[in-house]
Structure formats: C-alpha cells, structure tokens
Design an enzyme around this catalytic site. Structure first.
Site, mmCIF file in Angstrom:
data_model
loop_
_atom_site.group_PDB
_atom_site.id
_atom_site.type_symbol
_atom_site.label_atom_id
_atom_site.label_comp_id
_atom_site.label_asym_id
_atom_site.label_seq_id
_atom_site.Cartn_x
_atom_site.Cartn_y
_atom_site.Cartn_z
ATOM 1 N N ASP A 278 45.561 80.536 23.593
ATOM 2 C CA ASP A 278 46.574 80.876 24.585
ATOM 3 C C ASP A 278 47.657 81.685 23.865
ATOM 4 O O ASP A 278 47.621 81.848 22.640
ATOM 5 C CB ASP A 278 47.130 79.617 25.272
ATOM 6 C CG ASP A 278 47.748 79.955 26.636
ATOM 7 O OD1 ASP A 278 48.051 81.145 26.883
ATOM 8 O OD2 ASP A 278 47.956 79.046 27.455
ATOM 9 N N TRP A 279 48.596 82.176 24.616
ATOM 10 C CA TRP A 279 49.624 83.075 24.069
ATOM 11 C C TRP A 279 50.365 82.372 22.916
ATOM 12 O O TRP A 279 51.109 81.413 23.145
ATOM 13 C CB TRP A 279 50.608 83.449 25.186
ATOM 14 C CG TRP A 279 51.685 84.408 24.796
ATOM 15 C CD1 TRP A 279 52.724 84.171 23.938
ATOM 16 C CD2 TRP A 279 51.842 85.761 25.249
ATOM 17 N NE1 TRP A 279 53.516 85.278 23.837
ATOM 18 C CE2 TRP A 279 53.000 86.275 24.634
ATOM 19 C CE3 TRP A 279 51.132 86.583 26.121
ATOM 20 C CZ2 TRP A 279 53.467 87.572 24.869
ATOM 21 C CZ3 TRP A 279 51.604 87.869 26.351
ATOM 22 C CH2 TRP A 279 52.741 88.365 25.733
#
Ligand code: BGC
Length: 741
Positions: A278-279
C-alpha cells in the site's frame, strides 16, 4: 447438452487451454529473455511505483533510465501516452509502464459505494459497475485499478467499511469475484480491460476500535474462516494483483508478513500475479517499530516477497545494497520482477502500449442506466409503517435535509474522478417529475454536520402544509472512507433534532438515509414512519430514489452488515459464537428492581442497556410486498463425505406487487472441535416473483461449505449434525437438520 456436443465442448476447451498455456509458455520465455538482459537497477525499477508528476523532467528521466515500473494517479491521456512513448522508445529495454488509479466504484459514472452494491446481493450489479469503470478508466490509459476492496468489516466506526462489501466472507467473495470479472473482462489484453487488485491483504477491517491503520489481532482460525476466503476466491478468479494492508497482524505488518504473502498467497494458492504494497506501507514498517530504518524495511518487504513498492522508495534506495550484502537473493528479486513483467504481458502492453485518444466515452446511456439500477438495488427499506411507501395520492411534498440536493455527497467516498456536475440529486428529479405535485423544499441544514437550527421553523411550516415529508439525512461523503473513522456513529449535526421537529407536523415522515456506514439510528427509526437506507448511491442516486419512493421500482436490498443499536455493541455481527450462556431472560436496565440481588436477573450474555439484538440484522430488508418461505426440504437426511445435498425452499410473493427477494442459505455446525458460529451464510439467490407467484430456490451443499479451520490447523468438515435455514435474513426462518458423515 447431448454427448456429441459435450465432446465438442470438451475438445474446444482442451484446445483453448493448450493454446493459452502455450501462450503463457512463450510469454514466460520472453520474460526469461528480458530478465537476462536487465541490469539490477532496471529490475529494481520495475518494482518501483511512483505517483504521477505530469511531464516533469524528473519523471521523464526516471522512465528513460528504467527506474520506474508503474505510475499511479496520472490521468491525462496525452500525458500518459507521452510517458509511455518514452518508456517504449527511449528506455534501453523498451518495457512499457502501467498506469494505475483508485477506481473504486466508478471512474466518471459513479455507482453506489461498494457497501451499497453489496446490499443489492446481486453480483451482476457489481460486475456491471466494474465493467463500466474499466471502460471509462482505460479510455484515458489506466490499466490497473486498486479495487475490489474485500476486507471483511464488523465495525461501522471504521470509515473504510464504505469501500467494503460488509461483514460476511461469502457475500464478499461473490461480490468481489464479480468485480474482478467486470474489471478484467474476458481477457486482460483487451484494451478496455484493467487489472483488478484485491485489497487490503489482509485483516485491515479488523482494526482495533475501528480506528484506521490500527493494530489487529487475528488468530489463524479467524484469518482462515473469515478474513481470507474473499482473497482466495479473488485469486482463484484470476485477480491480476493483490495489495498489502497497512495494519500489523499479531505484530507483523502485511508488507513484511511472509506467512500471508509467501506461505499462503504464493505457496498455498499458487498465485502468480503482482503483490503491491500500500502507499508507503513498506516504509511505514519503521513507524510500526519492526524495522530500524528504510533499509531494514526494504529487507523485510523483499523477504516477504512484496513485488512492488508503492511510494515507499525503499527498494530503489536500498535493494541493490541488500543484494550486494547477500541479505536478499537476486533470484527472489528476479521472481518478483517476473510477476511485474507477466502482468505487463497479460495486459498486452508490449504489443499495444498506448491508449486510443478517443471522444469522451463517459456517461453513456448504458452506463447511466446500469448505475441507476445499481442504486435502486442498493437501497434497503428498513421500515414502512402503514405502507407510507410507495407514495400515493400526495399533492404536496415537503423535501427537507442536507442530502436532498448534495451532488458531491451522494457520490460517496473515493471518487477522485467523479464529477458532481453530473450527479442527479433527489431534489432535481422530484422537481422535474413533479407534474401537479407541489414540492416544498426547505434544505434547513446545509450539510450533515450543521448544527444551526435557524431554519427549523420554516421546515416545520413546510411539513405542516404538505401531505408527506421526505427527509434526506445522513453523512457527507467526507465522513467515511480512508482515515474517516467515527467513535460516535449517530446522525451528525442537528439532523436527529430536525426529525423530531418535523414529526410535530403530524404528517408521515419518510427518512431517506445516505451514508457511508451503518449509523446508530434507533431513535430515528422509532420516530420516522418509513426508513429507506440508500448508502451513497452515486451519479444516479436521485433517479433511483424517486423511482423507489413513487413505486416505479420496488426495494430489494438487504443489509450486508449488522446495524447496531448503539456503538457499545460493536462488534456485533450475525455469525457470532453462541457462548456458554446465550442471551435469555433479557431484562433491561430500567426494568431491574431497585436493590435487586446480584444474580436475581439471570446471568446470560447481553448488555443491560442494549439487550442482545441489533437494530437490524445482517440480511434484513423489506419490500413493498411480503414473502412467505416454506420449511426447507433436504434431498436426504445425511450428507456423505464428498457427496452433495440439495436444499429447496418455496417462496411465495404474498402481496400485491411484483418484486425481487433475496433468499439466503445459512448453516450451523451443532457440535464441532471448536465452537462454531450460530449461523453462516453459504448461498443466496435473488429471484423475481410476480404478485401471488411461488418459486422454488435450490441450493447444493458440499462438504467444502461445511469445512472450517480447526484446532489442528487444517480445513475440514467434521462429522455430526448441521442445521440449515433458507430465510429472508440472518435471524428468521425454520431450521431443519442433517447429519454429515
Ligand atoms: C489506500 C489504498 C489505495 C492507495 C493508493 C492508500 O492510502 O489504503 O487503498 O489504493 O492509497 O491511492
């Protein structure tokens, strides 16, 4: 189908699978050749995902050098094609880029939030929504979307429940697979197909206290029985990519979790797609406190075989060094790069890297029609006293509330590319289609959190001079979604007080709720005459709601998640365990005699102030008609190992309106080596029934559906008695039993 046709079909399938495996073999050979030519820097480049910077020199240079493999959040088709041109023509190995985006419930044409789509209990709704999103997003060059979100959530405080399909692993699996199908189409290499991404792997929805990014404690049984089934179903359905979650599970963040990523995803499920972080989730392992610094985080993520680092810069900065130090094997890195290149081949990007610059393919009639249907099917009728709905013989309608004409809010969360200017609001439709009916609109509260009661008197006057009040309340879009968690999930602002005020007019009040989560609305449900829960219905919400309110359409949604009476009940979910002292003789706080002795009121499992039941159970939803269910009929009283058992039930539309009903199949394992849930959903069927019509629904049970992760760390069905229900929700129905041998 006769034998001859069967043979032809079989031979065709065989030839097709030979040709697709040949294609895969030649693709793997091409990947081998590419990897053999790649420098280590180029390999690491493929594992690096950056956010778009337009046509900046930095980005152009990174692409030329081969130090970026995919880009997210670039939207302009000309920019995308130019960046792609640089990758394909000016980088040494001519490897195309992939452009990615969060396209969660629509690109331009916005469908209901996923929780709303799940309330339709109609996989076609989810597939249509994803297909239209794919067509619209791919038109600007996006070929990878970060959806479906298939986290199970039993906590409506968590803002991201809006993006989920709710609390149940089976319903989520069905809807998630439908979304994957819609996004990816018949073939990923079709230019209008986009790679789907099953996220967030895993356990993100079990975040403690419903606070985003929080820690999770998930024993293996819960992981296997509840959290993972939708992911396994997505992997089996060919979902091209997976995304790690932000949370730590029992102390280990997903981006460094070998058990999840290697043991289960790669080894057990044989998954050959891409796993993206994820980011910044690789980098965040430093904050989690399991990596000392970015280099340490890169080491953990690489050894947990996370293929792509989304905006964490851990791989580009440290992977080379870690390989040189012998801490990460280049062979493993080659496999990770292989996954990325495989995705690019599967998407057909080596042959067809550019997006066709075409006339706006957005908001087609078909897209709008499907979005409207989705919004119709997503709305759940929770109360309809004296059949207030559908509205009939009304001459004047008071329309009140912050959500009646809120084009941006009705789109819901995660709609980066949705355009409120295209939203059709309930007020706009009511005014347009009013004919002789007079619409008295008093917005009263300007937004959902508004506490200004200045216009209450005007609203009451409008209610008094109308035949019925339509009160549109709920949550603004900004109150749900990522990092939008609430500890108090009641109607915000002065909305509840406004309902009480409107009731003073003595006219029927229809409460339409547009929200990103279940709200605690016990008081409002008691006060309103009818309650239609619409979630955030998207671009076409207004048209859908008008059709429902006036009876051109009949509500058919069912809750995909339990509605608590109050926050203190959370987590409350239908598939709970029975406990050793299930709720009995529930005596509520105000009924306890003063000075009562310690055990005078019994000792069973419930809250003194909430009892043991939710406000509305999972699977619940009313219609403008009524349905009668027969007792389920079983094809046998025993199910043998490896065999099947059919369950049939007759459902009759006992009212006067043609409508759809969602018949739900539940089971319970009566005695097992681990305590099992009181009910578990194992099937459902949404059927159309004309007034007075009876249809038989039929389900097939196999031991696979009876199996669970037991104390020996194995998934298996255990012999003994099982109960079965076919019912209209998770609490009603008659149980019949069979023996599994
Ligand atoms: C979210 C993901 C999303 C990603 C990229 C993260 O903050 O958790 O769901 O796909 O950002 O925008």
């Amino acid at each position: 189908m006769n034998i001859k046709n069967l043979c032809i079909a079989g031979a065709t399938l065989f030839l097709l699978s030979c040709s697709s495996s040949k294609k895969e073999n030649s693709q793997e050979e091409k990947i081998d050749k590419l990897i053999a030519q790649m420098t280590l820097d180029e390999k690491i480049g493929q594992m690096n995902q950056l956010t778009g910077l337009g046509l900046s020199d930095d980005m152009k240079n990174s692409i030329r050098e081969g130090s970026v493999g995919s880009i997210l959040n670039e939207l302009d088709v000309k920019t995308i094609n130019e960046l792609q041109r640089i990758a394909v023509e000016e980088s040494r190995l001519h490897i195309p880029l992939i452009f990615a985006r969060d396209v969660i419930h629509g690109f331009r044409t916005i469908f209901p939030i996923p929780l709303g789509q799940a309330a339709s209990w109609n996989p076609q709704v989810a597939e249509d929504g994803a297909r239209i999103a794919a067509v619209e997003a791919s038109a600007v060059g996006i070929r990878w979307v970060f959806a479906p979100m298939i986290d199970i959530s039993r906590d409506p405080r968590w803002g991201r429940i809006a993006e989920s399909c709710g609390e149940d692993p089976y319903l989520t699996s069905v809807m998630g697979v439908a979304m994957v199908k819609g996004f990816q189409g018949d073939s990923l290499s079709n230019p209008s197909s986009v790679a789907a991404c099953a996220k967030h792997y895993a356990g993100y929805g079990f975040t403690e206290s419903g606070k985003d990014y929080n820690t999770t404690w998930i024993p293996e049984e819960l992981l296997r029985d509840v959290v993972l089934p939708p992911f396994e179903a997505a992997a089996k359905a060919g979902c091209a990519t997976f995304m790690c979650s932000f949370n730590d599970i029992n102390g280990v963040p997903s981006s460094g979790n070998r058990h999840l990523n290697v043991d289960i995803l790669r080894n057990e499920w044989d998954y050959d797609g891409v796993l993206v972080s994820d980011w910044g989730s690789i980098e965040q392992m430093v904050q989690h406190g399991i990596a000392a610094d970015l280099k340490d985080a890169a080491l953990l993520a690489a050894n947990a075989e996370v293929d792509v680092d989304m905006m964490g810069f851990a791989y580009v900065r440290h992977l080379k060094e870690l390989i040189a130090e012998g801490k990460v094997s280049e062979k493993i890195v080659d496999e990770m790069v292989r996954n990325v290149l495989r995705l690019k081949f599967r998407l057909g990007l080596f042959d067809n890297p550019y997006a066709k610059e075409q006339e706006s393919p957005f908001y087609t009639d078909d897209a709008l029609l499907k979005a409207k249907n989705a919004a119709i099917e997503s709305a759940v009728l929770l109360k309809n006293e004296k059949n207030v709905l559908p509205l009939k013989n009304v001459k004047t309608i008071a329309v009140v509330g912050a959500l009646a004409d809120a084009p941006a809010d009705q789109l819901g969360t995660w709609i980066f590319d949705g355009e409120p200017s295209h939203s059709i609001t309930p007020l706009a439709v009511l005014k347009k289609d009013a004919g002789d009916v007079k619409i008295n609109y008093v917005q009263t509260l300007k937004y959902s959190r508004d506490k200004n009661k200045g216009d209450f008197a005007k609203a009451l006057a409008a209610a008094k001079s109308s035949d019925v009040v339509l009160y549109f309340a709920g949550e603004e879009a900004i109150l749900s979604g990522e990092a939008k968690c609430r500890a108090d999930i009641s109607l915000p602002g002065a909305q509840s007080d406004l309902l009480t005020e409107l009731k003073k007019a003595g006219k029927p009040v229809v409460l339409v709720v547009m929200a990103g989560r279940p709200l605690t609305i016990s008081k409002e449900v008691a006060e309103a005459d009818a309650v239609l829960y619409a979630f955030h219905g998207g671009t076409m919400a207004g048209e859908a709601l008008a059709d429902l309110l006036f009876g051109k359409a009949v509500p058919s949604g069912k809750l995909p998640v339990t509605f608590p009476r109050m926050v203190g009940q959370i987590p409350t979910y239908y598939a709970h365990k029975n406990t050793g002292r299930p709720a009995e003789n529930v005596q509520l706080i105000d009924d306890i005699p003063v000075g009562a002795g310690q055990f005078s009121i019994g000792a069973t499992s419930y809250h003194l102030d909430a009892g043991d039941s939710p406000l509305f159970p999972f699977g619940y939803g009313l219609s403008y008609t009524t349905f009668a269910y027969s007792e389920p009929r079983l094809s046998a009283t025993t199910l043998q190992k490896g065999g099947t058992l059919t369950v049939e039930c007759d459902i009759t539309n006992t009212g006067k309106v043609d409508a759809a009903e969602v018949a739900q199949l539940y089971i319970r394992d009566r005695v097992a080596s681990l305590a099992r849930p009181v009910r578990e959903l194992k099937g459902f069927d949404k059927i159309q029934l004309k007034a007075g019509e009876t249809k038989t629904v039929k389900f097939t049970l196999t031991d696979d559906q009876l199996a669970f992760w037991n104390a020996d760390n194995a998934k298996r069905a255990e012999a003994g008695e099982f109960q079965v229900w076919v019912s209209a929700d998770s609490q009603s129905g008659t149980a019949v039993s069979f023996e599994y041998k």
